[in-house]
Scaffold this active site. Sequence first.
Site: not given
Ligand code: GLY
Length: 389
Positions: A102, A162
């Site tokens: 992330d 994501d």
């Molecule tokens: N990237 C994790 C979420 O959207 O909760």
Amino acid sequence: MGVKLEGYPGITGEQIKDALDFCNRQILHVLPDFTDKFQQAYSENGFYPPVENRDWTTGFWTGEIWLAYEFSGDERLKKAAEVQVHDFLERINNKISVDHHDMGFLYSPSCVAAYKLTGNKEGREAAVKAAEQLISRYHPVGEFIQAWGAMDEPGNYRLIIDCLLNLPLLYWASEETGDEKYRDIAEKHIHTAVANVIREDYSTWHTFFFDMKTGAPDHGATCQGYRDGSAWARGQAWGVYGLALAYKYTGRREYIELFRRVTEYFLEHLPKDLVPYWDLEFNDGDDQPRDSSSASIAACGMLEMSKYLGAGEAEYYREIASKIMRSVYDNYAVKDFEISNGLVLHSTYSNHSPYNTCDHKGVDECNAWGDYFYMEALTRMSKDWVLYW
Ligand code: GLY
């Protein structure tokens, strides 16, 4: 362009200004509590507690401060954001909770934004280091960036949808440093992700596993959706925005068609007020929580993609985004300091079900990205916005 949403009003210029004005005032109001600290990923009974810079979500809060600064030019916002950018540099220098993918969510709205808006050198240094950290998670055999967990564990050999939002950091790093390695890895990951997470009906898998020895696609699964075969609302929204960004950065025209289909699936599964339930399996009449963040994320994706389409289609997506944001503004946005220190209510971080593997937290609350993308969508509709992504 199948979903028309006729009869729904769009958000007006006055409402956008009013909404951003409230965001700016709310952020200034809570800034003393959230300059040396960050907002937790999700609120508790409407209020975010202050936390250290550890989670994958802290960049959204700094991004909100930058968006407020763009709106009002208030120097207090710039100063607070600079304190936070310094903290992000410390975090990457000391490798604090950065062993995951992330890096884009963390470093684009905080440090890339700082550099783009103000030339902040710490922001640039931190973001380049974050890009380096992100590519350390690349698997050359499977040609993807691994989301979570130890890199040598076959059970972790997977990507998640994501991650499409983490990749603009790599394009930015190549642009800044002149080193193509970041862009090359982003391109490979996008190709692998898009080829596997989109199902035949254009719903999406949240996560997709590969064979660690051969790199061959193995199977899709959910983590935060209701069940493996359903469409987690936020995953679909990450798909909408992720495909718009994939097109922006690669110029590959096949991503436009995929964007149309994935967006159509999202729109076809919206309830009457245009703000999805946490999984697109649910709709009006189901006793399930909403995920308002997905509405704003998808709107940002439509607004981004509208820049690359012909006039008629661009107008279609801009109008839909405007109608969705009208509903978020009318029905979900915080308008009173007393009820919340956040910006948008009724979002869902992860809702545990009998068929998924996620923790149960932040259900029907504000969350950091719901607030951030609400402001981003409003900002996009108020001017020709230079992306942090
Ligand atoms: N990237 C994790 C979420 O959207 O909760």
